[in-house]
Design a protein around this motif. Structure first.
Motif, PDB file in Angstrom:
ATOM      1  N   PHE A 146      45.862  40.454  43.126  1.00 50.31           N
ATOM      2  CA  PHE A 146      46.751  39.618  42.311  1.00 50.31           C
ATOM      3  C   PHE A 146      45.962  38.939  41.189  1.00 50.31           C
ATOM      4  CE2 PHE A 146      49.257  38.676  46.480  1.00 50.31           C
ATOM      5  CZ  PHE A 146      49.821  39.936  46.440  1.00 50.31           C
ATOM      6  N   TYR A 147      44.807  38.381  41.545  1.00 57.05           N
ATOM      7  CA  TYR A 147      44.018  37.650  40.563  1.00 57.05           C
ATOM      8  C   TYR A 147      43.518  38.576  39.458  1.00 57.05           C
ATOM      9  CZ  TYR A 147      43.806  34.138  44.311  1.00 57.05           C
ATOM     10  OH  TYR A 147      44.116  33.233  45.297  1.00 57.05           O
ATOM     11  N   ALA A 148      43.114  39.804  39.825  1.00 58.59           N
ATOM     12  CA  ALA A 148      42.609  40.739  38.825  1.00 58.59           C
ATOM     13  C   ALA A 148      43.693  41.082  37.803  1.00 58.59           C
ATOM     14  CB  ALA A 148      42.098  42.007  39.511  1.00 58.59           C
ATOM     15  N   VAL A 149      44.909  41.326  38.286  1.00 60.76           N
ATOM     16  CA  VAL A 149      46.010  41.642  37.369  1.00 60.76           C
ATOM     17  C   VAL A 149      46.343  40.423  36.514  1.00 60.76           C
ATOM     18  CG1 VAL A 149      48.431  42.332  37.205  1.00 60.76           C
ATOM     19  CG2 VAL A 149      46.941  43.416  38.901  1.00 60.76           C
ATOM     20  N   PHE A 150      46.382  39.258  37.137  1.00 56.74           N
ATOM     21  CA  PHE A 150      46.720  38.045  36.397  1.00 56.74           C
ATOM     22  C   PHE A 150      45.675  37.751  35.324  1.00 56.74           C
ATOM     23  CE2 PHE A 150      47.889  33.648  35.638  1.00 56.74           C
ATOM     24  CZ  PHE A 150      49.263  33.671  35.797  1.00 56.74           C
ATOM     25  N   ALA A 151      44.415  38.068  35.605  1.00 57.24           N
ATOM     26  CA  ALA A 151      43.367  37.860  34.603  1.00 57.24           C
ATOM     27  C   ALA A 151      43.626  38.715  33.365  1.00 57.24           C
ATOM     28  CB  ALA A 151      41.999  38.189  35.199  1.00 57.24           C
ATOM     29  N   VAL A 152      44.158  39.915  33.553  1.00 53.32           N
ATOM     30  CA  VAL A 152      44.518  40.756  32.408  1.00 53.32           C
ATOM     31  C   VAL A 152      45.621  40.080  31.594  1.00 53.32           C
ATOM     32  CG1 VAL A 152      45.493  42.977  31.701  1.00 53.32           C
ATOM     33  CG2 VAL A 152      43.820  42.882  33.573  1.00 53.32           C
ATOM     34  N   PHE A 153      46.590  39.473  32.295  1.00 50.73           N
ATOM     35  CA  PHE A 153      47.671  38.783  31.593  1.00 50.73           C
ATOM     36  C   PHE A 153      47.147  37.626  30.740  1.00 50.73           C
ATOM     37  CE2 PHE A 153      50.842  39.915  35.232  1.00 50.73           C
ATOM     38  CZ  PHE A 153      50.818  41.238  34.823  1.00 50.73           C
ATOM     39  N   LEU A 154      46.050  37.003  31.191  1.00 47.74           N
ATOM     40  CA  LEU A 154      45.483  35.877  30.448  1.00 47.74           C
ATOM     41  C   LEU A 154      44.935  36.286  29.083  1.00 47.74           C
ATOM     42  CD1 LEU A 154      43.573  33.953  33.272  1.00 47.74           C
ATOM     43  CD2 LEU A 154      45.588  33.161  32.045  1.00 47.74           C
ATOM     44  N   LEU A 155      44.735  37.558  28.874  1.00 43.28           N
ATOM     45  CA  LEU A 155      44.228  38.028  27.595  1.00 43.28           C
ATOM     46  C   LEU A 155      45.282  37.969  26.491  1.00 43.28           C
ATOM     47  CD1 LEU A 155      42.255  41.186  28.822  1.00 43.28           C
ATOM     48  CD2 LEU A 155      41.316  38.932  28.268  1.00 43.28           C
ATOM     49  N   PHE A 156      46.547  37.816  26.876  1.00 43.48           N
ATOM     50  CA  PHE A 156      47.653  37.873  25.921  1.00 43.48           C
ATOM     51  C   PHE A 156      48.291  36.491  25.771  1.00 43.48           C
ATOM     52  CE2 PHE A 156      47.111  42.015  27.881  1.00 43.48           C
ATOM     53  CZ  PHE A 156      47.022  42.837  26.759  1.00 43.48           C
ATOM     54  N   PRO A 157      49.111  36.282  24.750  1.00 49.45           N
ATOM     55  CA  PRO A 157      49.760  34.975  24.567  1.00 49.45           C
ATOM     56  C   PRO A 157      50.619  34.595  25.776  1.00 49.45           C
ATOM     57  CG  PRO A 157      49.974  36.299  22.579  1.00 49.45           C
ATOM     58  CD  PRO A 157      49.410  37.199  23.630  1.00 49.45           C
ATOM     59  N   GLN A 158      50.682  33.310  26.054  1.00 44.89           N
ATOM     60  CA  GLN A 158      51.386  32.818  27.239  1.00 44.89           C
ATOM     61  C   GLN A 158      52.878  33.155  27.205  1.00 44.89           C
ATOM     62  OE1 GLN A 158      50.133  28.944  28.473  1.00 44.89           O
ATOM     63  NE2 GLN A 158      52.095  28.437  29.405  1.00 44.89           N
ATOM     64  N   ARG A 159      53.464  33.234  26.024  1.00 48.19           N
ATOM     65  CA  ARG A 159      54.904  33.509  25.934  1.00 48.19           C
ATOM     66  C   ARG A 159      55.258  34.895  26.471  1.00 48.19           C
ATOM     67  NH1 ARG A 159      52.849  34.135  20.798  1.00 48.19           N
ATOM     68  NH2 ARG A 159      53.228  36.183  19.819  1.00 48.19           N
ATOM     69  N   LEU A 160      54.248  35.782  26.578  1.00 46.12           N
ATOM     70  CA  LEU A 160      54.501  37.135  27.069  1.00 46.12           C
ATOM     71  C   LEU A 160      54.425  37.236  28.594  1.00 46.12           C
ATOM     72  CD1 LEU A 160      52.481  39.287  24.498  1.00 46.12           C
ATOM     73  CD2 LEU A 160      54.918  38.700  24.481  1.00 46.12           C
ATOM     74  N   LEU A 161      54.043  36.150  29.267  1.00 50.70           N
ATOM     75  CA  LEU A 161      53.851  36.217  30.717  1.00 50.70           C
ATOM     76  C   LEU A 161      55.094  36.677  31.468  1.00 50.70           C
ATOM     77  CD1 LEU A 161      52.083  35.859  33.182  1.00 50.70           C
ATOM     78  CD2 LEU A 161      52.640  33.419  33.185  1.00 50.70           C
ATOM     79  N   PRO A 162      56.302  36.161  31.178  1.00 48.26           N
ATOM     80  CA  PRO A 162      57.483  36.648  31.916  1.00 48.26           C
ATOM     81  C   PRO A 162      57.670  38.161  31.783  1.00 48.26           C
ATOM     82  CG  PRO A 162      58.025  34.682  30.665  1.00 48.26           C
ATOM     83  CD  PRO A 162      56.664  35.101  30.215  1.00 48.26           C
ATOM     84  N   PHE A 163      57.421  38.690  30.598  1.00 46.67           N
ATOM     85  CA  PHE A 163      57.577  40.122  30.375  1.00 46.67           C
ATOM     86  C   PHE A 163      56.498  40.916  31.119  1.00 46.67           C
ATOM     87  CE2 PHE A 163      59.129  37.799  26.662  1.00 46.67           C
ATOM     88  CZ  PHE A 163      60.455  38.200  26.660  1.00 46.67           C
ATOM     89  N   ALA A 164      55.282  40.363  31.139  1.00 48.74           N
ATOM     90  CA  ALA A 164      54.191  41.028  31.856  1.00 48.74           C
ATOM     91  C   ALA A 164      54.481  41.073  33.355  1.00 48.74           C
ATOM     92  CB  ALA A 164      52.872  40.293  31.595  1.00 48.74           C
ATOM     93  N   LEU A 165      54.989  39.977  33.896  1.00 46.44           N
ATOM     94  CA  LEU A 165      55.336  39.944  35.324  1.00 46.44           C
ATOM     95  C   LEU A 165      56.450  40.942  35.636  1.00 46.44           C
ATOM     96  CD1 LEU A 165      55.269  36.079  35.881  1.00 46.44           C
ATOM     97  CD2 LEU A 165      53.660  37.731  36.862  1.00 46.44           C
TER      98      LEU A 165
END
Length: 357
Positions: A146-165
């Motif tokens: 979970f943490y490894a995938v979430f770390a990838v999400f941190l590379l992008f703007p926060q507003r994209l988090l819902p779409f990434a999830l």
């Protein structure tokens, strides 16, 4: 496991960690009483304490959103995130895995265990066919994923988090639709396991919590508790040999756990209800409690077998001991090992990730 301090402490979530850990402790007390005594007192319903793991996964998703707000879009922050996640996970696992190995060696069963579970894989929490040598640490293999995938999400703007999830959930769904299951390659089974949906659900709960003031948090908590208990009722009486470990438990406990986490956080943010301090304290110890309790309980059960007698008295004494001794060991491990190693590691991290002057 410890919740990082931010603008909102989330004491209720810390207390919920205690509840989750105690649910898991209850399973192993019941199982070891059954192993040591011919006339056990505890109900097999306690095996539903496995739901504590599902609760942990939802909490983890929620907390990851909570502690990373404002840290998106920066590669350095992603590396720092992974460092702190590894710092929290590995040192306690190494300690209690080493103790488990010493215990197997003392019993003369180490070679049998090593024929099923890899030593390196168990210490590094690498996916393998069998559970790690410290059995309960299988959940941490999921956490690290979970943490490894979430770390990838941190590379992008926060507003994209819902779409990434949402995209992550879709990828898992595709893998499951293609037939990936628990008997697949260990890496594929991990990547496409339904437990991932509990982490994603917790993360979405964190987004909802931080998006706006949550209405009716008491009702949300109450409904979550009813759904959680209802999941156990639907599953019925199950033992370790026939308990669902794929979709069954995720569907039974994931929705209720998500509502409980969201509702309790909302209650605290509204200052409507905050959990007792003693339960928060057990929450501080919860990671050490989760990792160490099986070793303590198994040792007590092994000693109990030597003097077990008919009647309930020895059962009552040992059940109390199996509750209190793991709490004592967890408190000692937290204060003497887990917290000091965390403080040292954080000091190293501050130097390692210090902003260039």
């Amino acid at each position: 496991m410890t919740v990082e301090t931010t603008a909102i402490r989330l004491s209720n979530i810390q207390a919920l960690r205690a509840v989750a850990a105690l649910l898991v402790v209850a399973i192993h007390i019941q199982a070891n009483e059954l192993r040591a005594s011919a006339d056990p007192l505890l109900s097999p319903w306690l095996y539903h304490g496995v739901a504590g793991v599902d609760l942990f996964f939802v909490i983890s998703g929620f907390i990851m959103v909570h502690v990373t707000r404002g840290r998106f879009g920066k590669g350095r922050k992603a590396l720092e995130f992974l460092y702190h996640r590894a710092l929290r996970v590995y040192p306690p696992v190494w300690l209690f895995t080493a103790l488990a190995v010493l215990g197997f060696y003392a019993q003369g069963t180490l070679s049998d265990w090593l024929s099923r579970s890899g030593l390196v894989e168990s210490f590094l929490l690498i996916p393998q066919r069998a559970d790690p040598l410290l059995g309960v640490s299988w959940t941490l293999i999921h956490e690290l994923y979970f943490y490894a995938v979430f770390a990838v999400f941190l590379l992008f703007p926060q507003r994209l988090l819902p779409f990434a999830l949402a995209a992550w959930a879709g990828v898992v769904a595709i893998g499951l639709a293609l037939g990936v299951g628990p008997d697949s390659n260990p890496w594929l089974a991990l990547i496409f396991h339904p437990h991932t949906y509990e982490f994603i659900a917790g993360a979405f709960a964190g987004l909802v919590f931080h998006h706006k003031r949550l209405p009716f948090p008491g009702w949300i908590t109450g409904i979550g508790i009813l759904v959680f208990i209802g999941g156990a009722i639907v599953l019925g009486l199950r033992g370790p040999d026939d308990y669902p470990d794929f979709w069954g438990r995720v569907l039974a406990f994931g929705p209720g756990a998500t509502l409980i986490v969201l509702g309790l956080a909302g209650l605290e943010s509204r200052k409507s209800w905050v959990s007792p301090r003693w339960l928060q304290r057990v929450g501080d110890w919860s990671y050490s409690l989760y990792l160490s309790h099986i070793l303590v309980i198994a040792a007590l059960a092994h000693a109990w077998m030597r003097f077990a007698a008919p009647g309930p008295l020895d059962n009552i004494v040992m059940i109390i001991a199996m509750i209190m001794a793991p709490l004592f060991v967890a408190a000692a491990a937290y204060h003497l090992y887990e917290r000091p190693t965390l403080q040292i590691g954080k000091a190293w991290g501050r130097r390692l990730f210090a902003a260039p002057s």
